[in-house]
Design an enzyme around this catalytic site. Structure first.
Site, PDB file in Angstrom:
ATOM      1  CB  THR A  83      -9.951  -1.060  -1.516  1.00 12.27           C
ATOM      2  OG1 THR A  83      -8.709  -0.219  -2.465  1.00 12.27           O
ATOM      3  CG2 THR A  83     -11.066  -0.250  -1.464  1.00 12.27           C
ATOM      4  CE  LYS A  96      -7.868  -3.445  -4.753  1.00 12.14           C
ATOM      5  NZ  LYS A  96      -7.518  -2.512  -4.827  1.00 12.14           N
ATOM      6  CE  LYS A 156      -2.110   4.230   2.888  1.00 11.85           C
ATOM      7  NZ  LYS A 156      -3.567   3.958   2.945  1.00 11.85           N
ATOM      8  CE  LYS A 180      -1.719  -1.338   3.707  1.00 12.82           C
ATOM      9  NZ  LYS A 180      -3.617  -1.493   3.597  1.00 12.82           N
TER      10      LYS A 180
HETATM   11  C1  26V Z   1      -4.062  11.986   1.891  1.00 11.44           C
HETATM   12  C2  26V Z   1      -3.181  13.561   2.818  1.00 11.44           C
HETATM   13  C3  26V Z   1      -2.646  14.738   1.689  1.00 11.44           C
HETATM   14  C4  26V Z   1      -1.434  15.525   2.651  1.00 11.44           C
HETATM   15  C5  26V Z   1      -1.030  14.355   3.817  1.00 11.44           C
HETATM   16  C6  26V Z   1      -1.538  13.069   4.789  1.00 11.44           C
HETATM   17  C7  26V Z   1      -2.350  12.594   3.098  1.00 11.44           C
HETATM   18  C8  26V Z   1      -2.871  11.247   3.507  1.00 11.44           C
HETATM   19  C9  26V Z   1      -3.674  10.721   3.153  1.00 11.44           C
HETATM   20  C10 26V Z   1      -4.401  11.213   2.060  1.00 11.44           C
HETATM   21  C11 26V Z   1      -5.324  10.497   0.589  1.00 11.44           C
HETATM   22  C12 26V Z   1      -6.303  11.594   0.846  1.00 11.44           C
HETATM   23  C13 26V Z   1      -7.829  10.430   0.099  1.00 11.44           C
HETATM   24  C14 26V Z   1      -7.632   9.387   0.053  1.00 11.44           C
HETATM   25  O1  26V Z   1      -6.781   8.689  -1.491  1.00 11.44           O
HETATM   26  N1  26V Z   1      -8.148   8.638   0.505  1.00 11.44           N
HETATM   27  C15 26V Z   1      -8.448   6.715   0.296  1.00 11.44           C
HETATM   28  O2  26V Z   1      -9.370   6.136  -0.470  1.00 11.44           O
HETATM   29  C16 26V Z   1      -9.932   5.251  -0.141  1.00 11.44           C
HETATM   30  C17 26V Z   1     -10.470   4.813  -1.246  1.00 11.44           C
HETATM   31  O3  26V Z   1     -11.687   5.152  -0.255  1.00 11.44           O
HETATM   32  C18 26V Z   1      -9.507   4.273   1.316  1.00 11.44           C
HETATM   33  O4  26V Z   1      -9.856   2.823   1.020  1.00 11.44           O
HETATM   34  C19 26V Z   1      -8.521   4.647   1.443  1.00 11.44           C
HETATM   35  O5  26V Z   1      -8.876   4.188   3.664  1.00 11.44           O
HETATM   36  C20 26V Z   1      -8.137   6.526   1.947  1.00 11.44           C
HETATM   37  O6  26V Z   1      -7.122   6.796   2.493  1.00 11.44           O
END
Ligand code: 26V
Length: 809
Positions: free
Chosen positions: A651, A655, A549, A543
């Site tokens: 997700t 899987k 994580k 991941k």
């Molecule tokens: C973005 C950022 C940007 C600034 C620094 C920290 C940080 C940490 C995480 C993110 C992720 C933003 C959105 C994202 O990708 N979320 C993911 O979406 C998946 C589909 O819904 C979900 O399965 C994941 O748990 C989630 O992290």
């Protein structure tokens, strides 16, 4: 042609000759891929046109899924599978001397996404088409996808992912459908016939050119569209010649700035360098996408009040939130609607999914930047904010505090999540726990104001790619045992549960797993020259790399196991292979240093003869969709160990479950729902619960240093990070990691959960010794995984949010 092997072989060879001038003997694997891809692309052309015609004639409501990311991976194998041609083509190629898997390897991954969010969009596309919904994707055709990762001397090195270098057989450039997108400029306002008119002048024009990719549904002849926009110069070089030398440089500057709009996918979770460019990308997607949606709607010759009945616009996280003010702009300035009418239409058309609660990940844009780049759009955001805050104050004149917490514009920033909630009719989280936290914690005041808008839609994954394509042997066994209905009704996988005590079925499941492990082992041998034992437990964490994580907890635990083996060399142990795969955002130093640590530990462990046969550690470079398809079917154990409350859903967890791995995990994201179905017997849970984590954040009470002092095993591995010895290269190498835990008090509770984690691992190891019991749990996991098919998820979006039904062609 594709249903008759002999016919396929003849036409395929004819095409090789007519297009490339080559015989089958002269062709390279790349040639075979290219010809096969183009043949399929042409073959689906008719169904594609037919699908579009049917949507138009039947005036079906269309869903447009706006997303800055579509992590679709390779298409060849999946398209063949969905078209029902996999076997004919495999056998035909075989007889021509080619192996289909080898041909599939020729296709570059379309890596137009960072991780879960982008992959979810791709799984949704597959389900929409397979379930015969009129649902399309709207995204950006990045010239370079997520960087290609090389590991050099244990460090991550990022190389550009030039995925389009050899062309893309699946896409169709539609220059006739290009759209003008406008940036910068000034807004002129005047009154005309009692109406206020807004006109932007001196703006910069950019062409958005769509590239359409067919999304082929399973079995049914349904072909939807994934429309990816590419930015092109709209300046006329002839004009430049007239204006002379000075304008020549302006022309070059302009061209460069236009090209950059669709050049790179942002490695999203690093600090927002190049913020302006990112904002430009977002508006580019929203404006081009919306104008094209409205063009299609216009053909119906209906009043705009009917838009919500014919169109649903879904925004994948806040990245495309500008569709809200942009739709307002188009309705008011170009279609002649008044504010109230436009607002009513917009808020009945747009729906929004939230994908993270991490506050640092919630998007905010500096007011000045939005105002300059998008002056008219900014005016509309200001007006939305003014009216929204006015409404709050009207409800309670003393609610100034509430207003500052909920405003769309606050402290000089535009808060995109607030805009998304205010401007849409549905807001959903991506797993039960996540939605509860959204409602009762992070977005609580919005939930109190608009309770009816909030709903949960637990994520899902397409079983076609992640089971049928990635694990064909297991799929075959399933179909032999319960028939093929599970393919269209994945819940039917539940019927496998009755085989959980069947010795011969258990054995076959384990044999298939072993076969997949052997294949992965040979990939590892070929890539890294390291031999792994197929009878060891394959324990996998793949991941994005992020603190929450907790890949760090995993590798610290590996260090602890290594110490144990060294301390008790003659103790009996279950052999273990730990496999990691992860990309770190280029600017995220801590994450990169965790990658380095994993590689250093891997080196030390793998070359130590004393632990050989008991422990191996691998970091697989360049984790991607196609690599995931090789790794996941080979896993015995799935690591889903995020700090509770932090992983919105996950997700990957689904899987692995679908491929019969057992999960070691925390009660976080969709793990909670997996546990609801599997119970304690079929999943290994450990660690803090989300309420406990929240309590620590609110009231304090956790000191990482106390744990460090009290648990000698932990103290030892922590000290090994910074003292020369088994793992350290030079003393400062892992200082940052050490400090993040002990000086910054372990934000993600790695030490707090360590003991429970180690204990659960030991328990899991004991279960593995009883292969029958393990197989039985594995079967139960597969049986319940149908619940996490994205088909189920999409059916719920369709009925609860979008109000659409399958379309018969
Ligand atoms: C973005 C950022 C940007 C600034 C620094 C920290 C940080 C940490 C995480 C993110 C992720 C933003 C959105 C994202 O990708 N979320 C993911 O979406 C998946 C589909 O819904 C979900 O399965 C994941 O748990 C989630 O992290």
């Amino acid at each position: 042609m594709f249903n008759n092997k002999e016919l396929f072989k003849t036409s395929f060879q004819e095409q090789l000759v007519s297009r490339l001038g080559k015989s089958i003997e002269e062709a390279t694997a790349g040639d075979i891929y290219k010809i096969l891809g183009s043949l399929i692309r042409e073959y689906v052309g008719r169904d594609w046109a037919e699908t579009n015609r049917a949507y138009k004639v039947q005036q079906e409501k269309q869903v447009y899924y706006f997303s800055m990311e579509f992590l679709i991976g390779r298409l060849l194998g999946n398209n063949l599978l969905n078209l029902g041609m996999l076997e004919t083509v495999r056998e035909g190629l075989e007889e021509l001397g080619w192996n289909l898997e080898e041909v599939e390897e020729q296709e570059p991954d379309a890596g137009l996404g960072n991780g879960g969010l982008g992959r979810l969009a791709a799984c949704f596309m597959d389900s929409l088409a397979s379930l015969q919904y009129a649902g399309h994707g709207c995204g950006i055709r990045y010239k370079y996808g997520l960087f290609e990762q090389k590991i050099i001397d244990g460090h991550q090195v990022e190389l550009p992912d030039d995925w389009l270098q050899k062309g893309n057989v699946w896409e169709e450039r539609r220059a006739d459908k290009k759209i003008e997108v406008r940036f910068w400029g000034h807004v002129k306002v005047w009154e005309e016939n009692g109406r206020t008119v807004f006109d932007t002048v001196d703006y910069e024009r950019v062409w958005a050119v769509p590239y359409d990719v067919p999304v082929i549904g399973y079995g049914a002849g349904h072909v939807n569209t994934l429309r990816l926009w590419s930015a092109e110069s709209a300046m006329d070089p002839a004009k430049m010649r007239v204006e002379g030398q000075n304008s020549y440089y302006k022309f070059l500057d302009y061209n460069r700035s236009v090209e950059s709009i669709s050049e790179f996918l942002y490695p999203d979770d690093s600090g927002y360098e190049g913020k302006l460019l990112r904002l430009k990308q977002q508006y580019f997607l929203c404006s081009a996408g919306l104008i094209s949606v409205l063009r299609t709607f216009d053909k119906l010759k209906l009043p705009y009040g009917k838009l919500p009945e014919k169109v649903a616009i879904h925004i994948n996280d806040t990245h495309p939130t500008l569709v809200i003010p942009e739709l307002m702009r188009l309705l008011i300035d170009e279609k002649g609607c008044g504010w109230d009418e436009a607002w009513d239409i917009t808020t009945r058309t747009v729906s929004y999914t939230n994908h993270t609660l991490l506050s640092e990940a919630l998007e905010k844009w500096p007011v000045g930047m939005v105002r300059e780049l998008l002056p008219r759009v900014y005016m509309i955001i200001e007006e939305i904010n003014k009216r929204f805050c006015g409404m709050l104050l009207k409800g309670d004149p003393h609610s100034q505090d509430l207003v500052s917490r909920m405003a769309v514009i606050e402290s000089g920033q535009v808060k995109m999540a607030h805009l998304a909630i205010v401007g849409s009719y549905s807001v959903n989280g991506v797993a039960g726990l996540h939605t509860e936290l959204l409602k009762n914690d992070v977005m609580k005041p919005f939930y109190e104001l608009y309770p009816e808008r909030f709903n949960n839609k637990t994520n899902g994954i397409t079983h076609r790619r992640w089971l049928m394509h990635a694990n064909p042997e297991l799929s075959r066994l399933i179909s032999e045992s319960i028939g093929t209905r599970w393919i269209s009704h994945p819940h039917q996988l539940l019927r496998l549960e009755r085989f959980k005590d069947d010795a011969s079925f258990r054995e076959r499941v384990m044999d298939i797993k072993r076969g997949n492990k052997l294949r992965l082992a040979s990939y590892i041998k070929q890539k890294q020259g390291i031999a792994v034992d197929p009878d060891s437990i394959f324990d996998v964490q793949v991941k994005r790399l992020h603190g929450y994580k907790r890949q760090l907890m995993n590798i610290l635990h590996v260090m602890f196991l290594y110490n144990e083996i060294k301390d008790h060399p003659s103790a009996e142990r279950v052999p273990r292979t730990f496999i990691f795969g992860a990309k770190a955002a280029p600017g995220y130093y801590l994450a990169k240093s965790i990658i380095k640590l994993i590689n250093v530990v891997a080196d030390a462990v793998n070359k130590d003869a004393q632990v050989n046969g008991k422990l191996k550690v691998l970091f697989l470079e360049n984790y991607s969709v196609s690599l995931a398809e090789k790794i996941i079917p080979a896993a015995n154990v799935s690591e889903q160990i995020s700090t509770a409350g932090k992983e919105a859903s996950g997700t990957g967890n689904m899987k692995f479950m679908m491929n019969g791995a057992l999960t070691i995990g925390t009660l976080d994201g969709a793990n909670v729902e997996m546990h609801d179905m599997l119970g304690d017997d079929n999943m290994f849970l450990f660690g803090l619960r989300s309420e406990e984590v929240l309590d620590y954040y609110r009231y304090g009470g956790y000191l990482a240093r106390d744990v460090y002092r009290q648990d000698s095993r932990i103290k030892r591995v922590m000290d090994q990070l910074v003292s020369s010895g088994s793992f350290c290269c030079h003393e400062q190498e892992f200082g940052l990691i050490y400090q993040s835990i002990l000086d910054h008090n372990d934000e993600f509770f790695v030490l707090r959960d360590f003991a429970a984690y180690a204990k659960t691992h030991a328990a899991m190891e004991r279960v593995y010794l009883d292969q029958g019991a393990w197989a039985s749990k594995s079967i139960v996991n597969i049986a319940h995984a149908g619940h996490f098919s994205s088909d189920c998820t999409i059916n719920r979006y369709a009925s609860d949010i979008w109000g659409i039904r399958p379309v018969t062609l």
